[in-house]
Design an enzyme around this catalytic site. Structure first.
Site, PDB file in Angstrom:
ATOM      1  N   CYS A 263      40.131  96.550  53.300  1.00 44.09           N
ATOM      2  CA  CYS A 263      40.617  96.700  54.677  1.00 44.09           C
ATOM      3  C   CYS A 263      39.520  97.177  55.613  1.00 44.09           C
ATOM      4  O   CYS A 263      39.375  96.672  56.735  1.00 44.09           O
ATOM      5  CB  CYS A 263      41.770  97.700  54.724  1.00 44.09           C
ATOM      6  SG  CYS A 263      43.085  97.416  53.534  1.00 44.09           S
ATOM      7  N   ASP A 264      38.749  98.177  55.191  1.00 43.48           N
ATOM      8  CA  ASP A 264      37.884  98.901  56.117  1.00 43.48           C
ATOM      9  C   ASP A 264      36.389  98.804  55.826  1.00 43.48           C
ATOM     10  O   ASP A 264      35.572  99.298  56.612  1.00 43.48           O
ATOM     11  CB  ASP A 264      38.277 100.392  56.128  1.00 43.48           C
ATOM     12  CG  ASP A 264      39.724 100.598  56.550  1.00 43.48           C
ATOM     13  OD1 ASP A 264      40.184  99.840  57.424  1.00 43.48           O
ATOM     14  OD2 ASP A 264      40.387 101.496  56.012  1.00 43.48           O
TER      15      ASP A 264
ATOM     16  N   CYS B 125      41.095 101.921  51.219  1.00 40.04           N
ATOM     17  CA  CYS B 125      41.080 100.472  51.026  1.00 40.04           C
ATOM     18  C   CYS B 125      39.763  99.873  51.505  1.00 40.04           C
ATOM     19  O   CYS B 125      39.550  99.698  52.709  1.00 40.04           O
ATOM     20  CB  CYS B 125      42.247  99.828  51.768  1.00 40.04           C
ATOM     21  SG  CYS B 125      42.309  98.035  51.597  1.00 40.04           S
TER      22      CYS B 125
END
Length: 324
Positions: A139-140, A136
């Site tokens: 997300c990261d 992701c």
């Protein structure tokens, strides 16, 4: 083992399931949540979480899910550590069977079983998952500012991840098994215009290289071995992060022949609603969300599902479903 009945039965224990439980419990509906095999969902393998509102400092994914579980329990949710094996939606109340042999009947059902990222399946990938290997970018990606990263895949997801990362990382290398992308042409054109993006065609990751954990330092990725799919030749490439973007698989096996699915296998819900094709059954989180797949959007949908279940029990048809 005699059957037990509940007004609201929630299947799944990620952000969507726990949030639905919190709202349903606060509405005095005494919900039951069946947690499943992987309590906490995908956040259980997420280390630093910086994009969940309310926390100034990074938090750990497992800690966040533990807090949601405690909150759901505190406000009155019954948490059941069991696995749903069968769902019968052709009758009312709905009938749910579990691995322990327990049968549940429910007036409303909230499906929050989530989705799993598809992984490469190599041993080194598991070793560094959450420590340089991610599925992701949203997300990261923030953790790879001005660093070198790889994106694996050739569909829309991979190209979109690469485009997103190109605004953050120093360089993005897309590794694809074939000699052309399957993604939309307009996305490809945008990607090819990015000066810090390179594509390795006919290539796959053979191994992810890194440093093992040396307390207090966690494991870290330092490179990847890339295999040419035509010749088998291996080259080594220094890298800081690997983003696997070869798709997600929603957990819909229990519902495939009973609920309407989207063309990509995710559960269908009515526009601006969590209502599925069967009245009284609602879907929230990554099992239906094939676009955003974020903890915060899953939690929001869990809230919606609980509110819609409450309205349904009160005899008020969910607005989007009634409008069809």
């Amino acid at each position: 083992m005699s059957a037990r009945h509940t007004q609201v039965l929630i299947i799944g224990s990620g952000p969507a399931g726990y949030t639905a439980a919190i709202y349903a419990a606060r509405a005095m509906l005494k919900p039951v949540l069946i947690a499943g095999m992987e309590q906490g969902g995908q956040l259980m393998i997420t280390t630093d979480v910086e994009n969940y509102p309310g926390f100034a400092d990074p938090i750990q994914g497992p800690w966040l899910m533990e807090q949601m579980l405690k909150q759901a329990h505190h406000v009155g949710t019954e948490i059941v550590n069991d696995l749903v094996t069968k769902v019968e939606l052709s009758q009312r109340p709905f009938v749910v069977s579990t691995d322990s042999g327990q049968t549940w009947t429910a007036d409303t059902l909230v499906i929050a079983t989530g989705a799993k990222a598809k992984w490469l399946g190599i041993e080194s990938e598991q070793q560094f998952q959450g420590f340089g290997v991610s599925a992701c970018a949203t997300c990261d990606g923030f953790f790879y500012r001005n660093r070198d990263v790889i994106v694996v895949g050739g569909g829309n997801s991979a190209v979109e991840e690469a485009l997103y990362l190109s605004n953050i990382a120093k360089s993005v290398t897309v590794v694809h098994r074939r000699d052309s992308f399957r993604s939309e042409k307009i996305l490809q054109e945008r990607l090819f215009q990015r000066p810090n993006v390179n594509v390795l065609w006919n290539s796959e990751i053979a191994e992810i290289i890194g440093e093992p954990a040396k307390p207090p330092m966690p494991p870290s990725v330092t490179g990847a071995r890339i295999r040419d799919t035509r010749t088998g030749a291996i080259t080594e490439m220094p890298i800081h992060g690997v983003f696997v973007a070869i798709g997600h698989a929603p957990a819909t096996e229990l519902f495939k022949d009973q609920l309407k699915l989207k063309s990509n296998g995710y559960l269908w819900t009515a526009p601006d609603s969590t209502a599925t094709s069967i009245p009284g059954v609602f879907a929230a989180g990554d099992v239906t969300d094939d676009t955003f797949r974020q903890a915060i959007t899953a939690a929001g949908m869990g809230c919606m599902a609980a509110l819609e279940a409450e309205r349904f029990l009160a005899g008020i048809q969910p607005m989007a479903q009634a409008a069809e």
